[in-house]
Design an enzyme around this catalytic site. Sequence first.
Site, PDB file in Angstrom:
ATOM      1  N   SER A 185       0.872  -1.171   0.000  1.00  0.00           N
ATOM      2  CA  SER A 185       0.000   0.000   0.000  1.00  0.00           C
ATOM      3  C   SER A 185       0.909   1.221   0.000  1.00  0.00           C
ATOM      4  O   SER A 185       2.053   1.159   0.461  1.00  0.00           O
ATOM      5  CB  SER A 185      -0.887  -0.005   1.246  1.00  0.00           C
ATOM      6  OG  SER A 185      -1.480   1.268   1.447  1.00  0.00           O
ATOM      7  N   HIS A 188      31.608  36.261  25.840  1.00  0.00           N
ATOM      8  CA  HIS A 188      30.760  37.435  25.575  1.00  0.00           C
ATOM      9  C   HIS A 188      31.367  38.305  24.473  1.00  0.00           C
ATOM     10  O   HIS A 188      31.139  39.522  24.442  1.00  0.00           O
ATOM     11  CB  HIS A 188      30.572  38.285  26.838  1.00  0.00           C
ATOM     12  CG  HIS A 188      29.989  37.541  27.996  1.00  0.00           C
ATOM     13  ND1 HIS A 188      28.641  37.482  28.256  1.00  0.00           N
ATOM     14  CD2 HIS A 188      30.593  36.797  28.975  1.00  0.00           C
ATOM     15  CE1 HIS A 188      28.424  36.759  29.340  1.00  0.00           C
ATOM     16  NE2 HIS A 188      29.595  36.320  29.785  1.00  0.00           N
ATOM     17  N   GLU A 190      29.542  31.937   5.293  1.00  0.00           N
ATOM     18  CA  GLU A 190      28.229  32.554   5.105  1.00  0.00           C
ATOM     19  C   GLU A 190      27.266  31.595   4.410  1.00  0.00           C
ATOM     20  O   GLU A 190      26.087  31.488   4.787  1.00  0.00           O
ATOM     21  CB  GLU A 190      28.378  33.844   4.294  1.00  0.00           C
ATOM     22  CG  GLU A 190      29.057  34.964   5.061  1.00  0.00           C
ATOM     23  CD  GLU A 190      29.371  36.179   4.205  1.00  0.00           C
ATOM     24  OE1 GLU A 190      29.840  37.186   4.768  1.00  0.00           O
ATOM     25  OE2 GLU A 190      29.152  36.121   2.965  1.00  0.00           O
ATOM     26  N   LYS A 201      37.968  44.073  -1.678  1.00  0.00           N
ATOM     27  CA  LYS A 201      37.277  43.487  -0.528  1.00  0.00           C
ATOM     28  C   LYS A 201      37.042  41.994  -0.777  1.00  0.00           C
ATOM     29  O   LYS A 201      36.587  41.591  -1.842  1.00  0.00           O
ATOM     30  CB  LYS A 201      35.944  44.195  -0.296  1.00  0.00           C
ATOM     31  CG  LYS A 201      35.284  43.878   1.044  1.00  0.00           C
ATOM     32  CD  LYS A 201      34.062  44.760   1.245  1.00  0.00           C
ATOM     33  CE  LYS A 201      33.519  44.654   2.655  1.00  0.00           C
ATOM     34  NZ  LYS A 201      33.030  43.304   2.972  1.00  0.00           N
ATOM     35  N   SER A 214      32.831  42.547  -3.198  1.00  0.00           N
ATOM     36  CA  SER A 214      31.972  43.715  -3.333  1.00  0.00           C
ATOM     37  C   SER A 214      31.921  44.154  -4.785  1.00  0.00           C
ATOM     38  O   SER A 214      32.914  44.051  -5.516  1.00  0.00           O
ATOM     39  CB  SER A 214      32.489  44.871  -2.464  1.00  0.00           C
ATOM     40  OG  SER A 214      31.751  46.052  -2.713  1.00  0.00           O
TER      41      SER A 214
END
Length: 453
Positions: A132, A181, A324, A317, A311
């Site tokens: 099935s 932190h 990413e 750059k 860029s």
Amino acid sequence: MTTRTEHDSMGALEVPQSALYQAQTQRAVQNFQISPTPMPASFIRAMLLIKQAAAHSNSALGLLDADVASAISSAAAAQLANPDWSQYPVPVFQTGSGTSSNMNVNEVLATLASQALGRPVHPNDHVNLGQSSNDTVPTAIHASAALAIQQQLLPALQQLQQAISQQNAISGPVLKTGRTHLMDAMPVKFSQVFAGWQAQLGHVETLLQEQLPRLQQLAQGGTAVGTGVNAAPGFASRFTAELSQLTGLPFVPSDNFFFSMGTQDTAVACSGVLKTLAVALLKIANDLRWMNSGPLAGLAEIELPALQPGSSIMPGKVNPVIPEAVAMACAQVIGFDTAITIAGQSGNFELNVMLPLVANNLLGSVDLLSGSCEAFARQCIAEMKVRADNTTRVLALNPILVTALNPLIGYEKAALIAKQAYQQQRPVLDVALELSGLPEAQLRQLLDPARLV
């Protein structure tokens, strides 16, 4: 477009002349137009393997003529070897049981088997014999996920761990400023950073290995509602033995077909592990992005390979494009997991009715994570360079090194030294010589970053 007339239980329907599929597939193409995204290739491959194993099983049990079984098996093998993906057009967003996809594969194999034999092979009576959609589609989800994890994801995960080990052999002894932190903290070695990453990946690898035995328990044999109606006694065990031989993975019948058909709890749990890997990779991606930041006004602790201009307006750059891309893939996996969680809740009585979505998202997560691990290993970790010049210079100015003096001079005096060192931008050793009252030799030993790690 040239068509031919096909029939199913609802009547006649025009189907493209070149199509191997028949009426039920054509109805699905016409009915389900929410999105054109087809079912994943690895899911279709699993369905073909299931039909091949079922044909072998039904023949061995004396339920299917040997020549018909052979024709179905040969058709499945041919499609596995050289698939024509245009013959599997049923989209993900279809009937919740995945019946349209099951019938799509049944019809393609029935057409090919009929052509080979020169007589009709029926998609329901022959290809779908003893099955099935309600047990076949959950079986395909489990089988395709188990195969993808075993053959695709685990090797990619191991490749990434190996790349980290190789980078550790090169850069592990270099010291850097630790951060909590995002603020300067006590020093660490790169080997300790790498060890943390590897522990994350090793933890997920263990969890993935633990999922495989559960995924290898299959619903096949439960048929319509879990009772096994119309499946021959012994079909389930014979089927899993055949599928194991075809794939090399040790599949077994489920201990409870009602569980395997009415729920997708195993897929939900597996997706949770895939999400855990996404979280781990996202943490590593962000560590890499921060350590690579700069090159002048950031941390500049590492240098990732320059893969493309960063860029369209700022010449020179270069951006951390692989971290990413991996971060976006991980975000998608987390989203897939949320959808699978919702789908898992849609088990009403004896059947879950979001099976195609579960299949698509589970296999999509495996694909994204496998690609992410490979990209990290090959285009990021293997080629990164540690900027020991920068890490050493910054570490010497780190006022938090004064923490090592707490047991001897107390927290408050140590804090005074740290604040003055930071305000005057002087090495903490110089300020400690003036304010601690401890001899230089002892201070040099206590404030040695290599000892503190």
